[in-house]
Design a protein around this motif. Sequence first.
Motif, PDB file in Angstrom:
ATOM      1  N   THR A  11      95.139  61.263  65.628  1.00 55.06           N
ATOM      2  CA  THR A  11      95.095  59.982  66.342  1.00 55.06           C
ATOM      3  C   THR A  11      94.687  58.846  65.401  1.00 55.06           C
ATOM      4  OG1 THR A  11      92.791  60.336  66.982  1.00 55.06           O
ATOM      5  CG2 THR A  11      94.478  61.101  68.534  1.00 55.06           C
TER       6      THR A  11
ATOM      7  N   ASN B  56      94.716  56.577  61.514  1.00 51.91           N
ATOM      8  CA  ASN B  56      95.684  55.709  60.822  1.00 51.91           C
ATOM      9  C   ASN B  56      96.762  56.520  60.106  1.00 51.91           C
ATOM     10  OD1 ASN B  56      94.380  53.031  61.265  1.00 51.91           O
ATOM     11  ND2 ASN B  56      92.692  54.031  60.193  1.00 51.91           N
TER      12      ASN B  56
ATOM     13  N   VAL C  99      92.255  66.178  56.998  1.00 48.06           N
ATOM     14  CA  VAL C  99      91.410  65.080  56.535  1.00 48.06           C
ATOM     15  C   VAL C  99      90.021  65.662  56.254  1.00 48.06           C
ATOM     16  CG1 VAL C  99      92.648  63.145  57.577  1.00 48.06           C
ATOM     17  CG2 VAL C  99      91.030  64.405  58.953  1.00 48.06           C
ATOM     18  N   SER C 100      89.480  65.327  55.098  1.00 50.78           N
ATOM     19  CA  SER C 100      88.261  65.994  54.631  1.00 50.78           C
ATOM     20  C   SER C 100      87.006  65.410  55.255  1.00 50.78           C
ATOM     21  CB  SER C 100      88.155  65.876  53.104  1.00 50.78           C
ATOM     22  OG  SER C 100      87.866  64.533  52.754  1.00 50.78           O
TER      23      SER C 100
ATOM     24  N   VAL D  29      93.553  65.313  52.441  1.00 55.75           N
ATOM     25  CA  VAL D  29      93.216  63.922  52.113  1.00 55.75           C
ATOM     26  C   VAL D  29      91.817  63.903  51.534  1.00 55.75           C
ATOM     27  CG1 VAL D  29      92.896  61.574  52.944  1.00 55.75           C
ATOM     28  CG2 VAL D  29      94.664  63.021  53.960  1.00 55.75           C
ATOM     29  N   SER D  30      91.738  63.662  50.221  1.00 56.18           N
ATOM     30  CA  SER D  30      90.463  63.497  49.531  1.00 56.18           C
ATOM     31  C   SER D  30      90.293  61.992  49.302  1.00 56.18           C
ATOM     32  CB  SER D  30      90.515  64.312  48.231  1.00 56.18           C
ATOM     33  OG  SER D  30      89.407  64.057  47.417  1.00 56.18           O
TER      34      SER D  30
HETATM   35  N1  LIG Z   1      89.167  54.414  54.786  1.00 54.05           N
HETATM   36  C1  LIG Z   1      89.276  54.603  53.495  1.00 54.05           C
HETATM   37  O1  LIG Z   1      89.262  53.641  52.704  1.00 54.05           O
HETATM   38  C2  LIG Z   1      89.437  55.997  52.965  1.00 54.05           C
HETATM   39  C3  LIG Z   1      89.611  56.182  51.586  1.00 54.05           C
HETATM   40  C4  LIG Z   1      89.802  57.474  51.114  1.00 54.05           C
HETATM   41  C5  LIG Z   1      89.826  58.548  52.013  1.00 54.05           C
HETATM   42  N2  LIG Z   1      89.629  58.320  53.357  1.00 54.05           N
HETATM   43  C6  LIG Z   1      89.690  59.464  54.287  1.00 54.05           C
HETATM   44  O2  LIG Z   1      90.831  59.350  55.121  1.00 54.05           O
HETATM   45  C7  LIG Z   1      90.650  60.196  56.253  1.00 54.05           C
HETATM   46  C8  LIG Z   1      91.501  59.753  57.438  1.00 54.05           C
HETATM   47  O3  LIG Z   1      91.320  58.403  57.704  1.00 54.05           O
HETATM   48  P1  LIG Z   1      92.155  57.665  58.866  1.00 54.05           P
HETATM   49  O4  LIG Z   1      91.910  56.202  58.612  1.00 54.05           O
HETATM   50  O5  LIG Z   1      93.536  58.164  58.986  1.00 54.05           O
HETATM   51  O6  LIG Z   1      91.373  58.143  60.159  1.00 54.05           O
HETATM   52  P2  LIG Z   1      90.740  57.231  61.293  1.00 54.05           P
HETATM   53  O7  LIG Z   1      91.775  56.224  61.735  1.00 54.05           O
HETATM   54  O8  LIG Z   1      89.401  56.767  60.846  1.00 54.05           O
HETATM   55  O9  LIG Z   1      90.581  58.260  62.488  1.00 54.05           O
HETATM   56  C9  LIG Z   1      89.707  59.347  62.407  1.00 54.05           C
HETATM   57  C10 LIG Z   1      90.488  60.584  62.832  1.00 54.05           C
HETATM   58  O10 LIG Z   1      89.663  61.719  62.629  1.00 54.05           O
HETATM   59  C11 LIG Z   1      89.593  62.435  63.836  1.00 54.05           C
HETATM   60  N3  LIG Z   1      88.262  63.042  63.930  1.00 54.05           N
HETATM   61  C12 LIG Z   1      87.067  62.452  63.701  1.00 54.05           C
HETATM   62  N4  LIG Z   1      86.069  63.353  63.886  1.00 54.05           N
HETATM   63  C13 LIG Z   1      86.670  64.509  64.255  1.00 54.05           C
HETATM   64  C14 LIG Z   1      86.186  65.798  64.592  1.00 54.05           C
HETATM   65  N5  LIG Z   1      84.866  66.076  64.596  1.00 54.05           N
HETATM   66  N6  LIG Z   1      87.079  66.770  64.924  1.00 54.05           N
HETATM   67  C15 LIG Z   1      88.415  66.499  64.955  1.00 54.05           C
HETATM   68  N7  LIG Z   1      88.938  65.297  64.627  1.00 54.05           N
HETATM   69  C16 LIG Z   1      88.066  64.321  64.282  1.00 54.05           C
HETATM   70  C17 LIG Z   1      89.853  61.463  64.956  1.00 54.05           C
HETATM   71  O11 LIG Z   1      90.426  62.208  66.033  1.00 54.05           O
HETATM   72  P3  LIG Z   1      89.920  62.149  67.571  1.00 54.05           P
HETATM   73  O12 LIG Z   1      88.955  60.991  67.694  1.00 54.05           O
HETATM   74  O13 LIG Z   1      91.187  61.961  68.360  1.00 54.05           O
HETATM   75  O14 LIG Z   1      89.296  63.491  67.789  1.00 54.05           O
HETATM   76  C18 LIG Z   1      90.875  60.549  64.297  1.00 54.05           C
HETATM   77  O15 LIG Z   1      92.181  61.072  64.439  1.00 54.05           O
HETATM   78  C19 LIG Z   1      89.147  60.249  56.489  1.00 54.05           C
HETATM   79  O16 LIG Z   1      88.770  61.605  56.450  1.00 54.05           O
HETATM   80  C20 LIG Z   1      88.546  59.518  55.272  1.00 54.05           C
HETATM   81  O17 LIG Z   1      87.458  60.237  54.708  1.00 54.05           O
HETATM   82  C21 LIG Z   1      89.441  57.077  53.840  1.00 54.05           C
END
Ligand SMILES: NC(=O)c1ccc[n+]([C@@H]2O[C@H](COP(=O)([O-])OP(=O)(O)OC[C@H]3O[C@@H](n4cnc5c(N)ncnc54)[C@H](OP(=O)(O)O)[C@@H]3O)[C@@H](O)[C@H]2O)c1
Length: 277
Positions: free
Chosen positions: A8, A10, A69-70, A93-94
């Motif tokens: 769900t 980004n 996703v880590s 995804v690291s």
């Molecule tokens: N933002 C940055 O600049 C950046 C940079 C490098 C890496 N990252 C990594 O990128 C990854 C993904 O980011 P994103 O922006 O696509 O995600 P996001 O939009 O922040 O959404 C978080 C996602 O993780 C899920 N989630 C959270 N806690 C969970 C749990 N306990 N069990 C199952 N699902 C869970 C949520 O699903 P539900 O709420 O539907 O369960 C949602 O789909 C993150 O892990 C982050 O560490 C981010």
Amino acid sequence: MMLVTGATGNIGRALLTELQACDAGPLRGLTRDPARAAFPEGVEAVAGDLARPASLKSALAGASSLFLVSRLGPDADILEAARQAGVAHVVLVSSITARTHPHLGPARENLAVERLLKDSGMAWTILRPTQFASNTLMWAPAVRAHEVVHAPYADTALPTIHPADIASVARAALTEPGHHGGTYALTGPEPITPRQQIAAIATALGRDVPFTEISRGQAHAQLAPLFGPEAADAVLDVTGGDVNGELLTVRDTVSRVTGTPARTFRQWAVENAGAFR
Ligand SMILES: NC(=O)c1ccc[n+]([C@@H]2O[C@H](COP(=O)([O-])OP(=O)(O)OC[C@H]3O[C@@H](n4cnc5c(N)ncnc54)[C@H](OP(=O)(O)O)[C@@H]3O)[C@@H](O)[C@H]2O)c1
């Protein structure tokens, strides 16, 4: 069958849409709340909590590939559950900070997950994206309320990435040959500063968005209650306080892997203007 975690989020939303568009076969999206997940038609919404790997059993059953996703749960146990379920390939995804800032806590954790995956016996592809364009959604409440946006390091330019480009690389890694054993540093196509990001959002909205730079200390006071003091310092280091040449470098990995140029921040702002209205 492919299981997409963070489905769900980004990246995950864009990945499911891309996988469906290329007929990648049966797809499952993991979420803690399937009733609220509006997945594309045909994607099976499955309940599971990465913080409780035992809850992933039915989601993993029959999965041959996993998009992970880590750092949302005990990654060693999650990877072991995937291995036991018969997953053959994991796309993880690291973060680029595993390369640029390995001394910081979150980067150390990502490096540890990467090592676990490499030692797991499953095939792997590691994505190391830089900061996401979608991080600017933290400004959305202030923009919607016509208040001043506050951010530090207003003139530090980083090659922010559109999350859909991470999804496009993940889609290629999951569906095309040649990506097993790949570690991909992923950036956007150009460096952009917070001041320029605000200007791009203002252009997308067709109105002025007032902006004031704040000090590191002021930003830390805002971030620490959300992430904790150490993680807040890490965020501030990698957004301006301790950037280095590796973090500032624009890389062509997205276009090399997908055959399409990386999307700009301006494109992201236009696509997501609704969140700021
Ligand atoms: N933002 C940055 O600049 C950046 C940079 C490098 C890496 N990252 C990594 O990128 C990854 C993904 O980011 P994103 O922006 O696509 O995600 P996001 O939009 O922040 O959404 C978080 C996602 O993780 C899920 N989630 C959270 N806690 C969970 C749990 N306990 N069990 C199952 N699902 C869970 C949520 O699903 P539900 O709420 O539907 O369960 C949602 O789909 C993150 O892990 C982050 O560490 C981010």
